[in-house]
Scaffold this active site. Structure first.
Site, PDB file in Angstrom:
ATOM      1  N   GLU A  87      -6.551  18.163 -35.040  1.00 47.50           N
ATOM      2  CA  GLU A  87      -7.640  17.698 -34.318  1.00 47.50           C
ATOM      3  C   GLU A  87      -7.543  16.766 -33.277  1.00 47.50           C
ATOM      4  OE1 GLU A  87     -10.067  18.020 -38.586  1.00 47.50           O
ATOM      5  OE2 GLU A  87      -8.952  16.035 -38.274  1.00 47.50           O
ATOM      6  N   HIS A 139     -17.904  35.434 -30.420  1.00 43.95           N
ATOM      7  CA  HIS A 139     -19.168  34.787 -30.856  1.00 43.95           C
ATOM      8  C   HIS A 139     -18.855  34.211 -32.284  1.00 43.95           C
ATOM      9  CE1 HIS A 139     -21.531  36.626 -27.759  1.00 43.95           C
ATOM     10  NE2 HIS A 139     -20.824  37.891 -28.085  1.00 43.95           N
ATOM     11  N   ASN A 178       0.801  -1.199  -0.084  1.00 41.12           N
ATOM     12  CA  ASN A 178      -0.033   0.101   0.007  1.00 41.12           C
ATOM     13  C   ASN A 178       0.926   1.172  -0.002  1.00 41.12           C
ATOM     14  OD1 ASN A 178      -1.773  -1.948   0.108  1.00 41.12           O
ATOM     15  ND2 ASN A 178      -2.746  -1.445   2.278  1.00 41.12           N
ATOM     16  N   ASN A 224      -5.501  17.068 -44.880  1.00 35.56           N
ATOM     17  CA  ASN A 224      -6.449  17.520 -43.715  1.00 35.56           C
ATOM     18  C   ASN A 224      -5.605  17.795 -42.541  1.00 35.56           C
ATOM     19  OD1 ASN A 224      -8.787  16.711 -45.022  1.00 35.56           O
ATOM     20  ND2 ASN A 224      -8.252  14.339 -44.909  1.00 35.56           N
ATOM     21  N   TYR A 282      -6.633   1.810   2.875  1.00 34.84           N
ATOM     22  CA  TYR A 282      -6.373   1.501   1.669  1.00 34.84           C
ATOM     23  C   TYR A 282      -7.557   0.811   1.147  1.00 34.84           C
ATOM     24  CZ  TYR A 282      -4.897  -1.382  -2.290  1.00 34.84           C
ATOM     25  OH  TYR A 282      -4.935  -2.037  -3.527  1.00 34.84           O
ATOM     26  N   GLN A 300      -6.353   0.727  -7.098  1.00 31.16           N
ATOM     27  CA  GLN A 300      -5.681  -0.045  -8.024  1.00 31.16           C
ATOM     28  C   GLN A 300      -6.119   0.517  -9.597  1.00 31.16           C
ATOM     29  OE1 GLN A 300      -4.317  -4.058  -8.015  1.00 31.16           O
ATOM     30  NE2 GLN A 300      -6.070  -4.579  -9.485  1.00 31.16           N
ATOM     31  N   SER A 304      -6.300  12.174 -47.773  1.00 28.83           N
ATOM     32  CA  SER A 304      -7.362  11.368 -47.804  1.00 28.83           C
ATOM     33  C   SER A 304      -7.271  10.121 -48.440  1.00 28.83           C
ATOM     34  CB  SER A 304      -8.607  12.283 -48.032  1.00 28.83           C
ATOM     35  OG  SER A 304      -9.660  11.393 -48.706  1.00 28.83           O
ATOM     36  N   LYS A 317      -7.517  16.291 -50.867  1.00 29.55           N
ATOM     37  CA  LYS A 317      -7.387  16.811 -49.556  1.00 29.55           C
ATOM     38  C   LYS A 317      -6.012  16.821 -49.010  1.00 29.55           C
ATOM     39  CE  LYS A 317     -10.391  17.625 -47.433  1.00 29.55           C
ATOM     40  NZ  LYS A 317     -11.277  16.862 -46.424  1.00 29.55           N
TER      41      LYS A 317
HETATM   42  N1  ARG Z   1      -1.737  -3.548  -7.017  1.00 29.08           N
HETATM   43  C1  ARG Z   1      -2.223  -2.827  -6.004  1.00 29.08           C
HETATM   44  C2  ARG Z   1      -2.777  -1.293  -6.229  1.00 29.08           C
HETATM   45  O1  ARG Z   1      -2.449  -0.933  -7.241  1.00 29.08           O
HETATM   46  C3  ARG Z   1      -0.911  -2.641  -5.154  1.00 29.08           C
HETATM   47  C4  ARG Z   1      -1.402  -2.809  -3.580  1.00 29.08           C
HETATM   48  C5  ARG Z   1      -1.991  -3.778  -3.193  1.00 29.08           C
HETATM   49  N2  ARG Z   1      -2.192  -4.108  -1.742  1.00 29.08           N
HETATM   50  C6  ARG Z   1      -3.260  -4.911  -1.268  1.00 29.08           C
HETATM   51  N3  ARG Z   1      -3.414  -4.639   0.043  1.00 29.08           N
HETATM   52  N4  ARG Z   1      -3.830  -5.893  -1.901  1.00 29.08           N
HETATM   53  O2  ARG Z   1      -3.519  -0.900  -5.570  1.00 29.08           O
END
Ligand code: ARG
Length: 431
Positions: A292, A157, A112, A287, A318, A323, A279, A285
């Protein structure tokens, strides 16, 4: 896939469920793999500082991490489905090569905070790129504003309004991209905090050397509270996308101008050949596809922002939902950078067609000048306005665009563009 790091019991791991859990991680994590390695190294050095790994183990791990980074760069090592994610890949490799020393790297760390720190380093790197692109665009715009002052119709405008100039147009985008560069810089400073050492989101029973890892990884500050660190995931990504959106919004409007100005109906601008395409069916053309797609790039950034915002309906701590923020941030940023990168060259080489621009300037466009001249001579402005409106065409006849532009002395306008001031702001950003 190798067995997940978290596999403890004999519970069968279902392949389909594993695939769902891992998502595109091994592809996505390639983006920040080198940062993940760098942060792993800082973490292990920090562990050595507090005696949790020996100096020998630290050195062996550092060497192995270097060689993994090298193998990744050269393509010898591919982050693929053998692993759940980049974090597992690093630990697996260290364990394969170093045995117990490898098994120690995750002490006091969680995936985490590991994913947070790798992403944070990646975000910082890409904000720096954003800043550079914005500065490069602003510089080209300023350079051209300094040397070109052709009359250009100014629209409101989408109706002809007053005479403007190519210098004012370029200076306008210069100032806007200076703003955007500044926003990138300020956002970078805002997110420049180190989440490594917050573990799963609640700290650990170890005196981790977080001051050391903060310095070693080049962060300005430590992200102090572990709960705050988790709260910043997604929130910081949104800030980064906002910084990108700011630049891409200016780019979208610039691209709009160019796609109008290159039509036969306007004919004000000719794009460099490389920026146009043919084109497949219409031999006649050329383009403006590049312009764009520059215009369309804002959509990728906006979509990425929306996806992350939707994901963030979460309690603190977390949550695996987070993810999915990786795919969006990588996608949005990649599109943004790919677009912005092309702009300096496009702007440096596009050409104005002075005759077409002049032909689109009609006497009515001097009506505002006429009204203000009379107001200065003592006629109340509202009366002068009415008179000028009735006689718009005749009042303006015989005037020249250059004359109107030379008299546009309000600060910032054509006769007082203050390019030096803009140049100073730009230089300050580069310092
Ligand atoms: N792939 C996970 C993410 O991006 C990594 C962390 C995973 N942590 C867990 N407690 N499963 O969040």
């Amino acid at each position: 896939m190798t067995e997940p790091l978290w596999q403890k019991s004999a519970t069968r791991i279902d392949a389909k469920i594993m695939r769902f859990l891992a998502g595109d991680d091994v592809i996505l994590d390639r983006e920040f793999f080198l940062h993940d390695i760098a942060a792993s190294r800082a973490h292990v050095d920090g562990l050595a500082n507090i005696g949790v790994v020996t100096p020998n183990e630290r050195d062996a791990i550092a060497r192995e991490l270097d060689s993994l980074a090298e193998d990744f760069r050269s393509g010898q090592f591919v982050l693929d489905e053998r692993y759940e994610d980049s974090h597992s890949a690093i630990e697996t490799r260290l364990t394969e090569r170093l045995g117990d020393a490898g098994r120690r790297v995750h002490t006091g760390r969680s995936r985490n905070d590991q994913v947070l720190v790798a992403t944070r380093l990646w975000l910082k790197e890409n904000l720096a790129r954003l800043q550079t692109h914005c500065r490069d665009i602003a510089r080209v715009c300023l350079d051209r504003a300094e040397i070109e002052a052709l009359p250009l119709p100014g629209y409101t405008h989408l109706q002809r309004a007053v005479v403007s100039s190519t210098a004012m147009w370029f200076a306008g985008f210069a100032e806007s991209f200076i703003d955007d560069a500044r926003r990138a810089r300020d956002t970078l400073a805002w997110i420049d905090v180190n989440p490594l050492g917050t573990a799963a989101g609640y700290g650990v029973n170890l005196k981790l050397d977080r001051e050391y890892t903060t310095r070693a990884l080049g962060f300005a500050r430590m992200q102090v509270n572990p709960v705050a660190a988790q709260l910043s995931r997604g929130k910081f990504e949104i800030a980064v996308l906002d910084a990108f959106a700011s630049a891409l919004l200016d780019l979208r409007r610039l691209a709009w101008d160019l796609s109008l100005f290159t039509t036969a109906e306007f004919g004000f601008v000719t794009l460099p050949d490389e920026f146009t395409t043919g084109s497949s069916i219409m031999p006649n053309k050329r383009n403006p596809d590049v312009v764009e797609l520059l215009r369309a790039s804002f959509a990728s950034v906006a979509a990425a922002r929306t996806e992350i915002e939707q994901l963030l309906s979460l309690p603190s701590g977390y949550q695996r939902d987070l993810q999915f923020s990786k795919g969006s941030i990588f996608h949005g940023v990649r599109h943004g950078l790919m677009a912005l990168e092309l702009v300096p060259d496009l702007l440096a080489r596009m050409t104005w067609n002075a005759d077409a621009m002049r032909a689109a300037i009609e006497p009515q466009m001097y009506a505002t000048d006429v009204a203000i001249e009379q107001a200065v001579a003592g006629v109340p402005f509202r009366d002068a306005y009415r008179v000028a409106a009735e006689a718009a065409a005749s009042a303006g006849r015989g005037r020249a665009a250059e004359q109107s532009l030379a008299a546009r002395v309000s600060p910032g306008a054509h006769a007082d563009l203050r390019l030096d001031e803009l140049r100073k702001r730009l230089d300050l950003l580069s310092a």
